[in-house]
Design an enzyme around this catalytic site. Structure first.
Site, PDB file in Angstrom:
ATOM      1  N   SER A   1      -3.182   0.578  14.957  1.00 17.07           N
ATOM      2  CA  SER A   1      -3.968   1.327  15.163  1.00 17.07           C
ATOM      3  C   SER A   1      -4.115   1.273  16.098  1.00 17.07           C
ATOM      4  O   SER A   1      -4.749   0.781  16.962  1.00 17.07           O
ATOM      5  CB  SER A   1      -5.152   1.475  13.969  1.00 17.07           C
TER       6      SER A   1
ATOM      7  N   ALA B   1     -11.196  -4.511  15.927  1.00 17.35           N
ATOM      8  CA  ALA B   1     -11.126  -5.948  16.265  1.00 17.35           C
ATOM      9  C   ALA B   1      -9.214  -6.034  14.773  1.00 17.35           C
ATOM     10  O   ALA B   1      -8.777  -6.527  15.401  1.00 17.35           O
ATOM     11  CB  ALA B   1     -11.870  -6.551  15.901  1.00 17.35           C
TER      12      ALA B   1
ATOM     13  N   ASP C   1      -2.401  -8.053  -4.828  1.00 16.66           N
ATOM     14  CA  ASP C   1      -3.994  -7.765  -4.065  1.00 16.66           C
ATOM     15  C   ASP C   1      -3.519  -8.636  -2.766  1.00 16.66           C
ATOM     16  O   ASP C   1      -3.030  -9.693  -2.206  1.00 16.66           O
ATOM     17  CB  ASP C   1      -5.040  -8.669  -4.455  1.00 16.66           C
TER      18      ASP C   1
ATOM     19  N   LYS D   1      -7.549  -4.504  13.559  1.00 12.31           N
ATOM     20  CA  LYS D   1      -5.825  -3.732  14.350  1.00 12.31           C
ATOM     21  C   LYS D   1      -5.271  -4.716  15.446  1.00 12.31           C
ATOM     22  O   LYS D   1      -4.481  -4.172  15.819  1.00 12.31           O
ATOM     23  CB  LYS D   1      -6.327  -2.558  14.249  1.00 12.31           C
TER      24      LYS D   1
ATOM     25  N   SER E   1       1.474   2.956  -2.622  1.00 13.87           N
ATOM     26  CA  SER E   1       0.610   4.359  -3.558  1.00 13.87           C
ATOM     27  C   SER E   1       0.145   5.355  -2.749  1.00 13.87           C
ATOM     28  O   SER E   1       0.361   6.706  -3.530  1.00 13.87           O
ATOM     29  CB  SER E   1      -0.116   3.788  -4.527  1.00 13.87           C
ATOM     30  N   ARG E   2      -0.468   5.416  -2.215  1.00 15.95           N
ATOM     31  CA  ARG E   2      -1.070   7.040  -1.295  1.00 15.95           C
ATOM     32  C   ARG E   2      -1.014   6.731   0.161  1.00 15.95           C
ATOM     33  O   ARG E   2      -0.341   6.125   0.772  1.00 15.95           O
ATOM     34  CB  ARG E   2      -2.702   6.383  -1.276  1.00 15.95           C
TER      35      ARG E   2
ATOM     36  N   GLY F   1       0.625  -1.226   0.193  1.00  9.84           N
ATOM     37  CA  GLY F   1       0.325  -0.216  -0.186  1.00  9.84           C
ATOM     38  C   GLY F   1       0.707   1.407   0.020  1.00  9.84           C
ATOM     39  O   GLY F   1       0.620   2.315   0.686  1.00  9.84           O
TER      40      GLY F   1
ATOM     41  N   TYR G   1     -13.742  -2.599  12.021  1.00 11.04           N
ATOM     42  CA  TYR G   1     -11.979  -2.943  11.551  1.00 11.04           C
ATOM     43  C   TYR G   1     -11.128  -2.804  12.637  1.00 11.04           C
ATOM     44  O   TYR G   1      -9.544  -2.978  12.587  1.00 11.04           O
ATOM     45  CB  TYR G   1     -12.207  -1.430  11.644  1.00 11.04           C
TER      46      TYR G   1
HETATM   47  N1  LIG Z   1      -5.068   7.061   8.492  1.00  6.86           N
HETATM   48  C1  LIG Z   1      -4.851   6.750   9.736  1.00  6.86           C
HETATM   49  O1  LIG Z   1      -5.761   7.785  10.180  1.00  6.86           O
HETATM   50  C2  LIG Z   1      -4.679   5.475  10.198  1.00  6.86           C
HETATM   51  C3  LIG Z   1      -4.817   4.794  11.615  1.00  6.86           C
HETATM   52  C4  LIG Z   1      -4.089   3.971  11.945  1.00  6.86           C
HETATM   53  C5  LIG Z   1      -4.319   2.748  11.455  1.00  6.86           C
HETATM   54  N2  LIG Z   1      -4.205   3.332  10.155  1.00  6.86           N
HETATM   55  C6  LIG Z   1      -3.605   2.067   9.471  1.00  6.86           C
HETATM   56  O2  LIG Z   1      -2.357   1.944   8.354  1.00  6.86           O
HETATM   57  C7  LIG Z   1      -2.431   1.796   7.065  1.00  6.86           C
HETATM   58  C8  LIG Z   1      -2.238   2.849   5.566  1.00  6.86           C
HETATM   59  O3  LIG Z   1      -3.372   4.060   6.199  1.00  6.86           O
HETATM   60  P1  LIG Z   1      -3.490   5.093   5.416  1.00  6.86           P
HETATM   61  O4  LIG Z   1      -4.838   5.459   5.735  1.00  6.86           O
HETATM   62  O5  LIG Z   1      -2.187   5.651   4.561  1.00  6.86           O
HETATM   63  O6  LIG Z   1      -5.011   4.207   4.299  1.00  6.86           O
HETATM   64  P2  LIG Z   1      -4.411   4.936   2.488  1.00  6.86           P
HETATM   65  O7  LIG Z   1      -4.381   6.253   2.014  1.00  6.86           O
HETATM   66  O8  LIG Z   1      -6.503   4.329   1.867  1.00  6.86           O
HETATM   67  O9  LIG Z   1      -3.897   4.183   1.341  1.00  6.86           O
HETATM   68  C9  LIG Z   1      -4.312   2.887   1.611  1.00  6.86           C
HETATM   69  C10 LIG Z   1      -2.888   1.786   0.617  1.00  6.86           C
HETATM   70  O10 LIG Z   1      -3.519   0.439   1.065  1.00  6.86           O
HETATM   71  C11 LIG Z   1      -3.529   0.280  -0.621  1.00  6.86           C
HETATM   72  N3  LIG Z   1      -4.071  -1.540  -0.427  1.00  6.86           N
HETATM   73  C12 LIG Z   1      -5.602  -1.441  -0.134  1.00  6.86           C
HETATM   74  N4  LIG Z   1      -6.307  -2.439  -0.152  1.00  6.86           N
HETATM   75  C13 LIG Z   1      -5.009  -3.016  -1.194  1.00  6.86           C
HETATM   76  C14 LIG Z   1      -5.284  -4.931  -1.068  1.00  6.86           C
HETATM   77  N5  LIG Z   1      -5.818  -5.696  -1.471  1.00  6.86           N
HETATM   78  N6  LIG Z   1      -3.584  -4.986  -1.918  1.00  6.86           N
HETATM   79  C15 LIG Z   1      -2.170  -4.504  -2.112  1.00  6.86           C
HETATM   80  N7  LIG Z   1      -2.863  -3.056  -1.140  1.00  6.86           N
HETATM   81  C16 LIG Z   1      -3.597  -2.251  -0.770  1.00  6.86           C
HETATM   82  C17 LIG Z   1      -3.915   1.270  -0.964  1.00  6.86           C
HETATM   83  O11 LIG Z   1      -3.845   0.903  -2.816  1.00  6.86           O
HETATM   84  P3  LIG Z   1      -4.360   1.547  -3.910  1.00  6.86           P
HETATM   85  O12 LIG Z   1      -3.640   2.877  -4.341  1.00  6.86           O
HETATM   86  O13 LIG Z   1      -4.156   1.046  -5.052  1.00  6.86           O
HETATM   87  O14 LIG Z   1      -5.286   1.540  -3.468  1.00  6.86           O
HETATM   88  C18 LIG Z   1      -3.228   2.217  -0.534  1.00  6.86           C
HETATM   89  O15 LIG Z   1      -2.127   2.314  -1.302  1.00  6.86           O
HETATM   90  C19 LIG Z   1      -3.402   0.818   7.073  1.00  6.86           C
HETATM   91  O16 LIG Z   1      -3.451  -0.609   7.765  1.00  6.86           O
HETATM   92  C20 LIG Z   1      -4.327   1.705   7.950  1.00  6.86           C
HETATM   93  O17 LIG Z   1      -5.479   0.274   8.818  1.00  6.86           O
HETATM   94  C21 LIG Z   1      -4.530   5.052   9.844  1.00  6.86           C
END
Ligand SMILES: NC(=O)c1ccc[n+]([C@@H]2O[C@H](COP(=O)([O-])OP(=O)(O)OC[C@H]3O[C@@H](n4cnc5c(N)ncnc54)[C@H](OP(=O)(O)O)[C@@H]3O)[C@@H](O)[C@H]2O)c1
Length: 260
Positions: free
Chosen positions: A143, A159, A64, A161, A15-16, A13, A157
């Site tokens: 998380s 659960a 994936d 994490k 990419s973003r 993940g 969700y």
């Molecule tokens: N943001 C928060 O506040 C927060 C807080 C606590 C924990 N987290 C954790 O931090 C991590 C990153 O979160 P984020 O906020 O950066 O999320 P995000 O901006 O939504 O980015 C999600 C990333 O995961 C990739 N992805 C989604 N499904 C996938 C799959 N089946 N196989 C491979 N890649 C996949 C997406 O790829 P594509 O671009 O191709 O869709 C994207 O690169 C997650 O595990 C999330 O639970 C985030």
């Protein structure tokens, strides 16, 4: 010389959001970075281009995390190309809002497949090669939702994490004797698509306001806040740390009740 010079890192993940910041940060410190994505190829390519423009090395790789074969194929491509994986960041994850009265079966299934099975598949695919090299850093994204904060509509969700936090400790136990460190980061609210996409601007603003108030530092996080912690865990600065879940959340006040 960068802290990760000569290291090969997979960021799932990448990419973003948080993964993108981690990929950019690792590349800046000298790592060859594999920027994994599932759907947003162009976005992953942009991250790679940014890294290359800054003089770093990276490639985008689709896989994936919910699909074991796809994960194993990704790891085999990396091994063919580089012969090793030094750092694995199990970052890919999704959040589908729901609570105990309203959750849809398929949402729960999808979150477990990506957030938990993905971590298991990826770690199992990479670990034998880290064991062979007697070196490895695995960083999982848990998380604060999984540690007990009271964020609304995130129960299933949370659960997944919590499971990631437990897997971190179990992997650390199983892999420690091979020189592999396994730690997790538990972010608070970080401004990414995961939180802010798919909700109206009003709702997004409400979430941010609530989390700013709940933070001792009175702000929400940026992806770079998490990337900085990930760099510490990926580098040899943290070589005597394993099995830890580090919270990066600005000091959430809703943890105070059970912090002692
Ligand atoms: N943001 C928060 O506040 C927060 C807080 C606590 C924990 N987290 C954790 O931090 C991590 C990153 O979160 P984020 O906020 O950066 O999320 P995000 O901006 O939504 O980015 C999600 C990333 O995961 C990739 N992805 C989604 N499904 C996938 C799959 N089946 N196989 C491979 N890649 C996949 C997406 O790829 P594509 O671009 O191709 O869709 C994207 O690169 C997650 O595990 C999330 O639970 C985030």
């Amino acid at each position: 010389m960068g802290k990760l010079e000569g290291r090969v890192a997979i960021v799932t993940g990448g990419s973003r959001g948080i993964g993108q910041a981690i990929a950019l940060t690792f590349a800046k410190e000298g790592a060859d970075v594999i920027v994994n994505y599932v759907k947003q190829k162009r976005q992953a390519e942009k991250v790679v281009e940014q890294i290359q423009t800054n003089g770093g090395t990276a490639s985008a790789l689709q896989a994936d995390m919910a699909d074991r074969k796809s994960v194993e194929h990704m790891v085999s491509i990396v091994l063919d190309q580089f012969g090793k994986v030094d750092i694995l960041v199990n970052n890919a994850g999704i959040l589908l809002h729901s609570d105990v009265l309203s959750f849809a079966d398929e949402d729960v299934e999808m979150m477990w497949s990506i957030n938990v099975k993905g971590v298991l598949y990826c770690t199992r695919a990479v670990a034998p090669h880290m064991i062979r090299n007697k070196y490895g850093k695995i960083i999982n994204l848990s998380s604060i939702a999984g540690l007990g904060t009271a964020a609304a509509a995130t129960t299933p969700y949370a659960a997944t994490k919590a499971a990631v936090a437990v897997l971190t400790k179990r992997f650390a136990l199983e892999l420690g004797s091979y020189g592999i460190n396994v730690n997790a980061i538990a972010p608070g609210l970080i401004k990414t698509d995961l939180i802010l996409k798919g909700v109206s601007p009003d709702v997004a603003e409400g979430i941010i306001k609530y989390c700013e108030k709940a933070s001792m530092l009175r702000r929400v996080g940026e992806p770079q806040d998490v990337a900085n912690a990930a760099l510490f865990l990926a580098s040899d600065d943290s070589s005597f740390m394993t099995g830890q879940v580090i919270t990066v959340d600005g000091g959430r006040m809703d943890f105070l009740s059970h912090s002692l």
